[in-house]
Design an enzyme around this catalytic site. Structure first.
Site, PDB file in Angstrom:
ATOM      1  N   GLN A 251       0.790  -1.139  -0.043  1.00  0.00           N
ATOM      2  CA  GLN A 251      -0.083  -0.164   0.307  1.00  0.00           C
ATOM      3  C   GLN A 251       0.526   1.132  -0.062  1.00  0.00           C
ATOM      4  OE1 GLN A 251      -3.035   1.031  -0.440  1.00  0.00           O
ATOM      5  NE2 GLN A 251      -2.207   3.260   0.008  1.00  0.00           N
TER       6      GLN A 251
ATOM      7  N   GLN B  39       0.487   5.144  -1.503  1.00  0.00           N
ATOM      8  CA  GLN B  39       0.096   6.218  -1.023  1.00  0.00           C
ATOM      9  C   GLN B  39      -0.141   5.876   0.474  1.00  0.00           C
ATOM     10  OE1 GLN B  39      -4.119   7.491  -2.365  1.00  0.00           O
ATOM     11  NE2 GLN B  39      -3.411   8.698  -2.886  1.00  0.00           N
TER      12      GLN B  39
ATOM     13  N   GLY C 153     -10.432   0.703   1.765  1.00  0.00           N
ATOM     14  CA  GLY C 153     -11.704   0.174   1.611  1.00  0.00           C
ATOM     15  C   GLY C 153     -10.731  -0.191   0.166  1.00  0.00           C
ATOM     16  N   GLY C 154     -10.428   0.889  -0.987  1.00  0.00           N
ATOM     17  CA  GLY C 154      -9.786   1.015  -2.280  1.00  0.00           C
ATOM     18  C   GLY C 154      -8.918   1.353  -2.238  1.00  0.00           C
ATOM     19  N   MET C 155      -8.062   0.955  -3.273  1.00  0.00           N
ATOM     20  CA  MET C 155      -7.026   2.020  -3.554  1.00  0.00           C
ATOM     21  C   MET C 155      -6.496   1.982  -4.883  1.00  0.00           C
ATOM     22  SD  MET C 155      -4.285   3.583  -2.736  1.00  0.00           S
ATOM     23  CE  MET C 155      -3.269   4.170  -4.198  1.00  0.00           C
ATOM     24  N   GLU C 156      -6.296   2.995  -6.423  1.00  0.00           N
ATOM     25  CA  GLU C 156      -6.640   2.864  -7.637  1.00  0.00           C
ATOM     26  C   GLU C 156      -5.860   2.593  -7.937  1.00  0.00           C
ATOM     27  OE1 GLU C 156      -6.289   5.510  -4.950  1.00  0.00           O
ATOM     28  OE2 GLU C 156      -5.370   7.108  -5.992  1.00  0.00           O
ATOM     29  N   ASN C 157      -4.583   1.393  -7.881  1.00  0.00           N
ATOM     30  CA  ASN C 157      -3.196   1.337  -8.371  1.00  0.00           C
ATOM     31  C   ASN C 157      -3.786   1.006 -10.085  1.00  0.00           C
ATOM     32  OD1 ASN C 157      -1.667   1.188  -6.136  1.00  0.00           O
ATOM     33  ND2 ASN C 157      -2.615  -0.825  -5.324  1.00  0.00           N
TER      34      ASN C 157
ATOM     35  N   HIS D 118     -15.611   4.453  -7.741  1.00  0.00           N
ATOM     36  CA  HIS D 118     -14.604   5.237  -7.218  1.00  0.00           C
ATOM     37  C   HIS D 118     -13.259   4.819  -7.443  1.00  0.00           C
ATOM     38  CE1 HIS D 118     -13.011   8.195  -4.110  1.00  0.00           C
ATOM     39  NE2 HIS D 118     -11.392   7.222  -4.323  1.00  0.00           N
ATOM     40  N   GLU D 119     -12.742   3.886  -7.161  1.00  0.00           N
ATOM     41  CA  GLU D 119     -11.208   3.274  -7.842  1.00  0.00           C
ATOM     42  C   GLU D 119     -11.702   3.432  -9.486  1.00  0.00           C
ATOM     43  OE1 GLU D 119      -9.589   3.578  -5.197  1.00  0.00           O
ATOM     44  OE2 GLU D 119     -11.229   3.588  -3.929  1.00  0.00           O
TER      45      GLU D 119
ATOM     46  N   HIS E 271     -10.185   7.180 -10.122  1.00  0.00           N
ATOM     47  CA  HIS E 271      -9.639   7.355 -10.321  1.00  0.00           C
ATOM     48  C   HIS E 271      -8.254   7.298 -11.646  1.00  0.00           C
ATOM     49  CE1 HIS E 271      -8.626   8.952  -6.547  1.00  0.00           C
ATOM     50  NE2 HIS E 271      -9.032   7.932  -5.749  1.00  0.00           N
TER      51      HIS E 271
ATOM     52  N   GLU F  14      -9.346  12.871  -4.808  1.00  0.00           N
ATOM     53  CA  GLU F  14     -10.645  12.546  -4.028  1.00  0.00           C
ATOM     54  C   GLU F  14     -12.205  13.424  -4.220  1.00  0.00           C
ATOM     55  OE1 GLU F  14      -9.961   9.500  -3.533  1.00  0.00           O
ATOM     56  OE2 GLU F  14      -8.044   9.410  -3.075  1.00  0.00           O
TER      57      GLU F  14
ATOM     58  N   ASP G  88      -0.711  11.199   5.638  1.00  0.00           N
ATOM     59  CA  ASP G  88      -1.652  10.155   5.688  1.00  0.00           C
ATOM     60  C   ASP G  88      -2.833  10.746   6.659  1.00  0.00           C
ATOM     61  OD1 ASP G  88      -0.767   8.051   3.847  1.00  0.00           O
ATOM     62  OD2 ASP G  88       0.263   7.258   6.139  1.00  0.00           O
TER      63      ASP G  88
ATOM     64  N   TYR H 200     -12.549  14.105  -0.129  1.00  0.00           N
ATOM     65  CA  TYR H 200     -13.566  13.778  -0.829  1.00  0.00           C
ATOM     66  C   TYR H 200     -15.485  14.433  -1.430  1.00  0.00           C
ATOM     67  CZ  TYR H 200     -11.263   9.533   0.016  1.00  0.00           C
ATOM     68  OH  TYR H 200      -9.771   8.864   0.066  1.00  0.00           O
TER      69      TYR H 200
ATOM     70  N   ARG I 175      -9.350  -2.664   8.064  1.00  0.00           N
ATOM     71  CA  ARG I 175     -10.077  -2.003   7.238  1.00  0.00           C
ATOM     72  C   ARG I 175      -9.867  -0.738   8.760  1.00  0.00           C
ATOM     73  NH1 ARG I 175     -15.117   0.207   3.355  1.00  0.00           N
ATOM     74  NH2 ARG I 175     -14.305   2.199   3.025  1.00  0.00           N
TER      75      ARG I 175
ATOM     76  N   LYS J 171     -11.072   2.645   8.345  1.00  0.00           N
ATOM     77  CA  LYS J 171     -12.328   3.528   8.791  1.00  0.00           C
ATOM     78  C   LYS J 171     -13.236   2.238   9.322  1.00  0.00           C
ATOM     79  CE  LYS J 171     -16.231   3.731   6.153  1.00  0.00           C
ATOM     80  NZ  LYS J 171     -16.940   4.342   5.253  1.00  0.00           N
TER      81      LYS J 171
HETATM   82  N1  BES Z   1      -6.960   6.861  -2.349  1.00  0.00           N
HETATM   83  C1  BES Z   1      -7.634   6.850  -1.943  1.00  0.00           C
HETATM   84  C2  BES Z   1      -6.807   5.354  -0.428  1.00  0.00           C
HETATM   85  C3  BES Z   1      -5.668   5.983  -0.188  1.00  0.00           C
HETATM   86  C4  BES Z   1      -6.312   8.339   0.029  1.00  0.00           C
HETATM   87  C5  BES Z   1      -5.505   5.458   0.236  1.00  0.00           C
HETATM   88  C6  BES Z   1      -4.480   8.361   0.956  1.00  0.00           C
HETATM   89  C7  BES Z   1      -3.716   6.098   0.688  1.00  0.00           C
HETATM   90  C8  BES Z   1      -3.723   7.561   1.373  1.00  0.00           C
HETATM   91  C9  BES Z   1      -8.955   5.979  -2.202  1.00  0.00           C
HETATM   92  O1  BES Z   1      -8.991   5.992  -3.550  1.00  0.00           O
HETATM   93  C10 BES Z   1      -9.453   5.875  -2.102  1.00  0.00           C
HETATM   94  O2  BES Z   1     -10.375   6.557  -1.058  1.00  0.00           O
HETATM   95  N2  BES Z   1     -10.460   4.524  -0.957  1.00  0.00           N
HETATM   96  C11 BES Z   1     -11.471   4.818  -0.082  1.00  0.00           C
HETATM   97  C12 BES Z   1     -12.650   4.333  -0.779  1.00  0.00           C
HETATM   98  C13 BES Z   1     -13.820   5.184  -1.499  1.00  0.00           C
HETATM   99  C14 BES Z   1     -14.318   4.410  -1.932  1.00  0.00           C
HETATM  100  C15 BES Z   1     -13.878   6.378  -0.769  1.00  0.00           C
HETATM  101  C16 BES Z   1     -11.490   4.400   1.107  1.00  0.00           C
HETATM  102  O3  BES Z   1     -10.341   3.215   1.290  1.00  0.00           O
HETATM  103  O4  BES Z   1     -12.332   4.344   1.983  1.00  0.00           O
HETATM  104 ZN    ZN Z   2     -10.229   7.905  -3.878  1.00  0.00          ZN
END
Ligand code: BES
Ligand code: ZN
Length: 638
Positions: free
Chosen positions: A171, A173, A300-304, A327-328, A331, A350, A406, A414, A588, A590
Site C-alpha cells: 500500500q 499511498q 476500502g480501495g486503492m486505485e493502483n 470510485h477507484e 481515479h 479524491e 496520511d 472527498y 480496514r 475506517k
Molecule cells: N486513494 C484512496 C486511498 C488512499 C488515500 C490511501 C490516501 C492512502 C492515502 C482510495 O481511492 C480511496 O479513496 N479509498 C476509499 C474508498 C472510497 C470508496 C471512498 C477508502 O479506502 O475508504
Molecule cells: Zn480515492
C-alpha cells in the site's frame, strides 16, 4: 536549503507551470496567472527528492520475494533525466531499507557510487544521497526491505481464506513506496516501470502493470507499465490468486474461495467503464482488473493502475457497496491521469473522483441511490467539522499544516470536494460541466497539478466560458474557507424519509417498522437507521433491535462500524464477543476505528480494547496498527 538549488527549484516550477498552461487566448492572459504561478509548488514537503535537479523517468526492478524472511531483495535501476547539467548527486527517499550499495552507469558498465543514508525521520524516512563521479544515465541500488516495511503487509497462511499459502501486498499511498523501493517518492515525478519478480511457485504475483490473466504460476514473473505513473501508484501483491473475467477488458483476481462471489458482486464493472468513458473520454490504461485482498487491507480501495486493490468487506452479495469500484475506476481519470501535485492538493484526486463516482452511481443505479449515498457522506462531513480541525476544512490546505500526509484522509477532501463539483455542475449546467471536466482531464493528462493550476484552468474554461454563472468569490470560498459555503446545493433522500419515520416511531412508541418495509432496506438504509439514533439507547432498546434485526454479529461491516460504537456508548456489554470477533477479523481502518475510539472512552472499555487489540495486532496492517495505538494511548475521560 542551499540558495542555488532554491533558485533552480523556482525556475523549474515556472517552466513546469508554463508547459501546463492552456493554449493562449485573450482570457488566459487576462487571468491572474502570473502572480499565482510563483506559488506553484516547487517542492513536495513530504519528499527529500530534488526533481528539479534530476528526475527518474523509468524504474527497473529485479526482486526476489521471500515469505519466510518477509522481504523483497534485489535491485532498483533508475533511468535519470539530469536537469541541472553540473549536478552529480541523486537524492532518493527510503524508509527502513537496508541498502547494500549503488552503482552508476549506462546499463552495461557500472562504477560504484557513494551512498549516504541519513538518520530516519519518523514521517519522511531516511534521505539517501547517491554521489556519482560524474553524471550517468542510470543508477542501480541494491537493497532489502525490512520485515516491518510500512508499505507492505506479510500475511501468514492462517490470515488468508485458503489457509494454505502466505500472502503479501503493498500500500504505497501516500508515502510508503519508499519503504519497498528506493525512489523519488513524490507526486511531482512520473516514471514508467519494468519488473522481474521471483517468488515461491505457489504464489501468483501481480503488480500495477500488465498482468496477464493467463500467466503461468511458475514463480517467475515479468511486468511492464508503459504509462508513466507517480510512485504512490506502484503496487505489488502475491498469494494464492485466481482470475475471473468480467468483460474482455475487466476481471477479478481473488483467493479461490472468494473469486466467484467477487466476480458476481462486481459484474457491473464493464458498464461502469463504458459510462465513465462516455462522460470523460477513453479509458487509457488498457485492462481494468480488481484484486480482492484479505480483510486486513487497511483501506476500502486503492486505485493502483490496471489493478484496483479492494477490501473484501464490500462483497456483501447485493452490490450495495460497489460505489467503491466506481470510485477507484474514476481515479483512472482523476488521480492516475491528472494527479495532485502534493498531499495538500489531495482534494483534486479524491474530491473530483468522488464526484465522478457519484455520476456513475446515478447513471447505473439511479438518483435515489445517489441521494442516499450523498446524505450518508454529508452527515459524516458535518460531524467532522469541529473547531479543532479548522485548518483541514478548506479544500486547499495551507503549507505546513499537514505533518503526515496520511492525516489528510478527511471527509473534507472527498465529500466537500465532490460537493464543490456538484455546485459547479448545477450552476453552469450538466452538459457544460461534463465538457469542462473532459477537457480538463485531456489537458492535464499524465501531469501532476496543484490547486493553483486547477484554478487558473477553471477561470478560463469554466468561469469565463460561462459568464454570470459562478463568481470568483463563490468559487474561491469553497477552496479557502472552512466549513461548507452557503451556496452548497442541498440533498434530500425520500427513501431515508421512510427510515427516519420508522426510527422516530420506534423511539416514541417501541413499535418496530413492519418487516415488509425493512426487508426492502439496503445497506444504506440500515446505516442511516443506526446513525440517526440518539447518542445512547437503553440496553433494553438495544436488545429489542437485536431481537428483531440481529445487528450484533452482522456480516455487513458498514453496519457494524456504526452499530458497535452505539452499543459501547450505551453500556450494552452483550455485544462484546461480537465486537471482539469484528475487531480481529477486519483490518480496514475506517471500519474499526470508531469502535476502538468508543471503547477508549471508559477505563473498562479501554481494558477490553487493549486485550482485543493485543490478539488482533499480528494480523493487522502497519497503518491500522498505528491508528489503533494512537487511539488506545489516550487516557479515558472518566
Ligand atoms: N486513494 C484512496 C486511498 C488512499 C488515500 C490511501 C490516501 C492512502 C492515502 C482510495 O481511492 C480511496 O479513496 N479509498 C476509499 C474508498 C472510497 C470508496 C471512498 C477508502 O479506502 O475508504
Ligand atoms: Zn480515492
Amino acid at each position: 536549503m542551499r540558495t542555488t538549488s532554491h533558485v533552480i527549484a523556482l525556475l523549474g516550477a515556472l517552466v513546469t507551470a508554463g508547459a501546463c498552461r492552456p493554449s493562449p487566448d485573450a482570457a488566459q492572459s487576462a487571468a491572474p496567472a502570473v502572480e499565482n504561478r510563483t506559488v506553484t509548488p516547487t517542492r513536495d514537503e513530504h519528499s527529500y527528492a530534488e526533481p528539479d535537479v534530476v528526475a527518474v523517468t523509468h524504474l527497473a526492478l529485479d526482486l526476489a520475494l521471500d515469505f519466510d524472511t518477509k522481504t523483497l531483495a534485489g535491485t532498483a535501476t533508475l533511468d535519470l533525466n539530469w536537469k541541472n547539467p553540473t549536478a552529480t548527486t541523486l537524492v532518493l527517499d527510503s524508509r527502513q531499507l537496508r541498502i547494500g550499495g549503488a552503482e552508476a552507469g549506462d546499463g552495461t558498465t557500472w562504477t560504484p557510487a557513494k551512498v549516504d543514508i541519513a538518520e530516519q525521520d519518523p514521517v519522511l524516512g531516511s534521505k539517501v544521497t547517491v554521489t556519482l563521479g560524474r553524471q550517468a544515465p542510470k543508477v542501480r541500488v541494491r537493497y532489502t526491505t525490512s520485515p516491518d516495511a510500512s508499505g507492505l503487509q506479510w500475511l501468514t497462511p492462517a490470515m488468508t481464506l485458503g489457509k494454505k499459502t502466505p500472502f503479501m501486498f503493498s500500500q504505497s499511498q501516500q508515502i510508503h513506496a519508499r519503504s519497498w523501493v528506493p525512489l523519488q517518492d513524490t507526486t511531482l515525478v512520473r516514471f514508467t516501470y519494468h519488473a522481474h519478480v521471483t517468488s515461491p511457485k505457489e504464489a501468483m504475483v501481480l503488480m500495477s502493470a500488465n498482468n496477464d490473466p493467463t500467466a503461468a504460476r511458475d514463480g517467475d514473473y515479468t511486468f511492464a507499465m508503459p504509462q508513466p505513473i507517480p510512485s504512490y501508484l506502484l503496487a505489488i501483491a502475491a498469494g494464492d490468486l485466481v482470475f475471473r473475467p468480467i468483460t474482455d477488458r475487466a476481471g477479478v483476481w481473488a483467493e479461490p474461495a472468494m473469486a466467484d462471489k467477487a466476480a458476481a458482486e462486481f459484474s457491473d464493472t464493464g458498464r461502469m467503464m463504458d459510462t465513465t468513458e462516455q462522460l470523460y473520454g477513453p479509458y487509457r490504461w488498457d485492462r481494468y482488473d480488481i484484486l480482492v485482498l484479505p480483510p486486513s487491507f487497511p483501506y476500502g480501495g486503492m486505485e493502483n493502475p490496471r489493478l484496483t486493490f479492494a477490501t473484501p468487506t464490500v462483497v456483501t452479495g447485493d452490490k450495495s457497496l460497489v460505489s467503491l469500484i466506481a470510485h477507484e475506476l474514476a481515479h483512472s481519470w482523476s488521480g492516475n491521469l491528472v494527479t495532485f501535485a502534493t498531499a495538500r492538493d489531495a482534494w483534486l484526486n479524491e474530491g473530483v473522483t468522488s464526484y465522478v463516482e457519484n455520476r456513475v452511481i446515478e447513471a447505473l443505479y439511479g438518483k435515489d441511490r445517489l441521494d442516499m449515498e450523498r446524505v450518508i457522506a454529508r452527515n459524516e462531513l458535518a460531524s467532522e467539522f469541529t473547531p479543532a480541525n479548522v485548518a483541514l476544512q478548506p479544500l486547499a490546505i495551507k503549507p505546513g499544516v499537514l505533518k503526515d500526509p496520511d492525516d489528510n484522509l478527511t471527509s473534507t477532501i472527498y465529500t466537500k470536494g465532490a460537493w464543490f463539483m456538484q455546485f459547479l455542475e448545477e450552476r453552469v449546467g450538466r452538459a457544460q460541466f461534463d465538457a469542462f471536466l473532459r477537457g480538463y482531464f485531456d489537458h492535464f493528462a499524465f501531469q501532476s497539478i496543484s490547486t493553483v493550476q486547477f484554478v487558473e484552468y477553471a477561470q478560463v474554461h469554466l468561469l469565463d466560458a460561462n459568464p454570470g454563472k459562478v463568481s470568483r468569490a463563490e468559487f474561491d470560498a469553497w477552496l479557502n474557507d472552512p466549513g461548507v459555503p452557503a451556496t452548497a446545493p442541498q440533498t434530500k433522500s425520500t427513501r431515508f424519509d421512510a427510515v427516519d419515520a420508522a426510527r422516530k416511531t420506534w423511539l416514541a412508541t417501541g413499535t418496530l417498522a413492519s418487516p415488509a418495509l425493512t426487508k426492502e432496506w439496503s445497506t444504506h438504509e440500515w446505516v442511516h437507521f443506526v446513525e440517526g439514533m440518539p447518542p445512547t439507547l437503553s440496553p433494553a432498546q438495544l436488545k429489542a433491535l437485536d431481537g428483531a434485526y440481529a445487528l450484533t454479529g452482522t456480516a455487513n461491516a458498514e453496519i457494524a462500524q456504526r452499530w458497535y460504537p452505539l452499543t459501547i456508548r450505551s453500556g450494552y456489554t452483550a455485544a462484546r464477543p461480537a465486537i471482539a470477533d469484528f475487531l480481529s477479523r477486519i483490518g480496514r481502518r475506517k471500519l474499526v476505528m470508531p469502535t476502538y475510539r468508543a471503547l477508549a472512552q471508559t477505563a473498562d472499555g479501554l481494558r477490553f480494547a487493549r486485550e482485543v487489540f493485543a490478539k488482533a495486532r499480528p494480523g493487522l496492517h502497519p497503518i491500522t496498527i498505528g491508528s489503533v495505538e494512537t487511539a488506545l494511548a489516550a487516557k479515558p475521560a472518566s
